[in-house]
Enzyme design. Structure first.
Site, PDB file in Angstrom:
ATOM      1  N   HIS A  82      33.225  39.645  45.365  1.00 25.85           N
ATOM      2  CA  HIS A  82      34.377  38.733  45.407  1.00 25.85           C
ATOM      3  C   HIS A  82      35.044  38.767  46.775  1.00 25.85           C
ATOM      4  CE1 HIS A  82      37.270  42.107  44.689  1.00 25.85           C
ATOM      5  NE2 HIS A  82      36.386  42.546  43.812  1.00 25.85           N
ATOM      6  N   ASP A  84      38.317  38.082  47.338  1.00 29.40           N
ATOM      7  CA  ASP A  84      39.749  38.416  47.315  1.00 29.40           C
ATOM      8  C   ASP A  84      40.003  39.914  47.183  1.00 29.40           C
ATOM      9  OD1 ASP A  84      38.590  38.103  44.717  1.00 29.40           O
ATOM     10  OD2 ASP A  84      40.569  37.938  43.794  1.00 29.40           O
ATOM     11  N   ASP A 115      36.800  47.904  47.709  1.00 28.51           N
ATOM     12  CA  ASP A 115      36.869  46.879  46.643  1.00 28.51           C
ATOM     13  C   ASP A 115      37.128  45.521  47.255  1.00 28.51           C
ATOM     14  OD1 ASP A 115      37.285  45.431  44.332  1.00 28.51           O
ATOM     15  OD2 ASP A 115      39.231  46.329  43.899  1.00 28.51           O
ATOM     16  N   GLU A 149      38.463  37.043  41.700  1.00 26.53           N
ATOM     17  CA  GLU A 149      38.065  38.084  40.733  1.00 26.53           C
ATOM     18  C   GLU A 149      39.272  38.910  40.300  1.00 26.53           C
ATOM     19  OE1 GLU A 149      37.069  41.999  39.152  1.00 26.53           O
ATOM     20  OE2 GLU A 149      38.135  41.612  41.013  1.00 26.53           O
ATOM     21  N   GLU A 150      40.125  39.233  41.286  1.00 26.89           N
ATOM     22  CA  GLU A 150      41.241  40.151  41.009  1.00 26.89           C
ATOM     23  C   GLU A 150      42.283  39.547  40.069  1.00 26.89           C
ATOM     24  OE1 GLU A 150      41.132  43.134  41.676  1.00 26.89           O
ATOM     25  OE2 GLU A 150      40.050  43.525  43.528  1.00 26.89           O
ATOM     26  N   GLU A 177      29.837  44.531  41.716  1.00 26.51           N
ATOM     27  CA  GLU A 177      30.524  45.723  42.203  1.00 26.51           C
ATOM     28  C   GLU A 177      30.615  46.819  41.145  1.00 26.51           C
ATOM     29  OE1 GLU A 177      34.792  45.245  42.767  1.00 26.51           O
ATOM     30  OE2 GLU A 177      34.773  43.608  41.333  1.00 26.51           O
ATOM     31  N   HIS A 387      42.466  49.590  44.834  1.00 25.76           N
ATOM     32  CA  HIS A 387      43.853  49.200  44.532  1.00 25.76           C
ATOM     33  C   HIS A 387      44.869  50.259  44.964  1.00 25.76           C
ATOM     34  CE1 HIS A 387      42.610  46.057  41.233  1.00 25.76           C
ATOM     35  NE2 HIS A 387      41.699  46.156  42.196  1.00 25.76           N
TER      36      HIS A 387
HETATM   37  C1  LIG Z   1      42.315  39.630  33.625  1.00 30.38           C
HETATM   38  S1  LIG Z   1      40.893  40.022  34.460  1.00 30.38           S
HETATM   39  C2  LIG Z   1      41.496  41.064  35.675  1.00 30.38           C
HETATM   40  C3  LIG Z   1      40.444  41.587  36.534  1.00 30.38           C
HETATM   41  C4  LIG Z   1      40.889  42.744  37.329  1.00 30.38           C
HETATM   42  N1  LIG Z   1      39.820  43.167  38.158  1.00 30.38           N
HETATM   43  C5  LIG Z   1      39.974  44.160  39.034  1.00 30.38           C
HETATM   44  O1  LIG Z   1      40.893  44.917  39.070  1.00 30.38           O
HETATM   45  C6  LIG Z   1      41.350  43.852  36.392  1.00 30.38           C
HETATM   46  O2  LIG Z   1      42.560  43.952  36.135  1.00 30.38           O
HETATM   47  O3  LIG Z   1      40.531  44.631  35.895  1.00 30.38           O
HETATM   48 ZN   LIG Z   2      36.587  44.416  42.852  1.00 26.31          ZN
HETATM   49 ZN   LIG Z   3      39.876  45.155  42.388  1.00 28.78          ZN
END
Ligand SMILES: CSCC[C@H](NC=O)C(=O)O
Ligand SMILES: [Zn+2]
Ligand SMILES: [Zn+2]
Length: 420
Positions: A82, A84, A115, A149-150, A177, A387
């Site tokens: 991804h 973002d 990430d 994606e995030e 990932e 994160h």
């Molecule tokens: C509502 S889907 C959210 C996707 C997100 N992905 C990475 O952190 C997560 O919170 O896992």
């Molecule tokens: Zn990711």
């Molecule tokens: Zn992430």
């Protein structure tokens, strides 16, 4: 002169190309997708890859790079990442999060370093090296860069899987990932947990702050919070007792609460509110029964008898198109698994027991289509920093990851080639 040579190398090397990508700020809430895509496109041109940009949503393009195989009728291999990132709080970092500073001990600090901009660039570097060796893939290889994606992927993968363009790619296997490994073994993920947003709301009698009465909105909400905390504890106890991994139980974590009117002077707080609400992040492992949890929510967490209502926001699929949980098989009945494992071993890598990812990725959209997908980011002997503040990746780990992908790409793209 040798000095000029070194300067040349510093100007354009795997590490500087990685740093370049990291310096493009694609963090929410204002990701610069345009800049990221034009950089990646320029990289793809060096590698003679075909490029295709799909724009299902304005300013949220998907970039697809393709290395055609010698037998394009075979199902293809797709390498996903991804574009973002999550936001960063610069004041809490030792280096600015979008400067991609490399420290003396080789740590590259940036939001996205783990990430997942590492894999996005490693795919390309591995392809570049394979091309330099005149490697010819049998299966077509697609490298995909998706937005959002995030934040759930609704304008990214959710739209892509529903498209004709995706169908035409005839994808047989996907790498997506994973997560860093603090130990000496690489981690690999065969499933994600499904994310629900849960909002519970309580209504009740308002009244003077000095009064004691039953069924106030705050009281009703707090009762629910208590019940939910108990459930959370019961799940967490299983983890603490070593009976399950974090990602194998249902997690329920409060993320916001909203009620009442703060006093303008900070002195008089004498209004008991008539409404109160709380929001929760809920994650279900693929083995959990969603209907059972829904019943629990209706009966115990937000019962109408306590004047409560609720809303479940289901963010994406939870079963595949045949009704099965979204899991990719990691045994020898799945030939892709065997090829994957062998390719890791071939470069001296060790694999940990396959896991469920505690969080959620776009792989769920792929598995929904019945396409096998493994979550894998070749990072070991490094803390898990996705994160987190001060996210970094070591240069040596990054470079080793390129070698791992060379092995994976050559094995996966050759699989089934000999018999044809
Ligand atoms: C509502 S889907 C959210 C996707 C997100 N992905 C990475 O952190 C997560 O919170 O896992
Ligand atoms: Zn990711
Ligand atoms: Zn992430």
């Amino acid at each position: 002169t040798p000095q000029d040579d070194r300067y040349q190398q510093e100007q354009d090397s795997p590490i500087t190309r990685f740093q370049h990508y990291l310096r493009i700020n694609t963090a929410h809430p204002n990701p610069n997708y345009t800049a990221a895509i034009s950089f990646l496109k320029s990289q793809a041109q060096h590698h003679h890859l075909q490029t295709l940009t799909l724009e299902f949503t304005p300013n949220k393009s998907i970039l697809l790079l393709t290395w055609p195989g010698s037998n394009p009728s075979l199902p293809s291999i797709l390498l996903n990442s991804h574009l973002d990132s999550v936001p960063a709080e610069p004041s809490k970092w030792v280096h600015p999060p979008f400067a991609a500073v490399r420290s003396d001990d080789g740590k590259i600090f940036a939001r996205g370093a783990q990430d997942d901009k590492c894999i996005g660039m490693q795919y390309l570097e591995a392809i570049r090296n394979l091309q330099a060796e005149n490697f010819v893939p049998v299966r077509t290889i697609h490298v995909l860069y998706v937005p959002d994606e995030e934040i759930g992927g609704l304008d990214g993968w959710a739209k892509l899987v529903a498209s004709r363009e995706f169908e035409e790619l005839n994808v047989g296997f996907v790498l997506d990932e994973g997560q860093a490994s603090p130990g000496d073994e690489f981690r690999v993920f065969y499933a994600d947990r499904s994310p629900w947003g849960l909002v519970i709301k309580a209504k009740g009698m308002p009244g003077h702050g000095s009064r004691m009465f039953d069924n106030g909105a705050m009281e009703n909400l707090m009762k629910s919070v208590e019940v939910m905390s108990k459930f959370r504890e019961s799940q967490f106890d299983v983890v603490k007792a070593g009976l399950a991994a974090n990602s194998e139980v249902i997690s329920v974590n409060p993320v916001y609460m909203k009620a009442g009117i703060p006093s303008p002077t900070g002195f008089v707080m004498n209004m008991q509110p008539s409404e109160a609400e709380a929001g929760f992040d809920v994650r279900l492992p693929p083995t959990a029964d969603p209907d059972l949890l829904k019943k629990r929510i209706a009966d115990e967490w937000a019962p109408a008898t306590r004047n409560m209502t609720y809303q479940i926001i289901e963010k994406g699929p939870i079963r595949d198109y045949t009704g099965r949980p979204l899991m990719t098989l990691t045994n020898d009945s799945n030939p892709w698994w065997s090829v994957f494992k062998q390719a890791i071993t071939a470069v001296g890598g060790k694999l940990a027991k396959p896991e469920i990812l505690p969080s959620t990725t776009d792989a769920r959209f792929i598995r929904q289509m019945g396409i096998p997908a493994l979550g894998f980011s070749p990072m070991k002997n490094i803390p898990i920093l996705l994160h987190d503040h001060n996210e970094f990746l070591k240069d040596t780990i990054y470079l080793n990851g390129i070698k791992v992908y060379e092995s994976l790409i050559s094995s996966l793209s050759s699989y089934g080639g000999a018999s044809l």
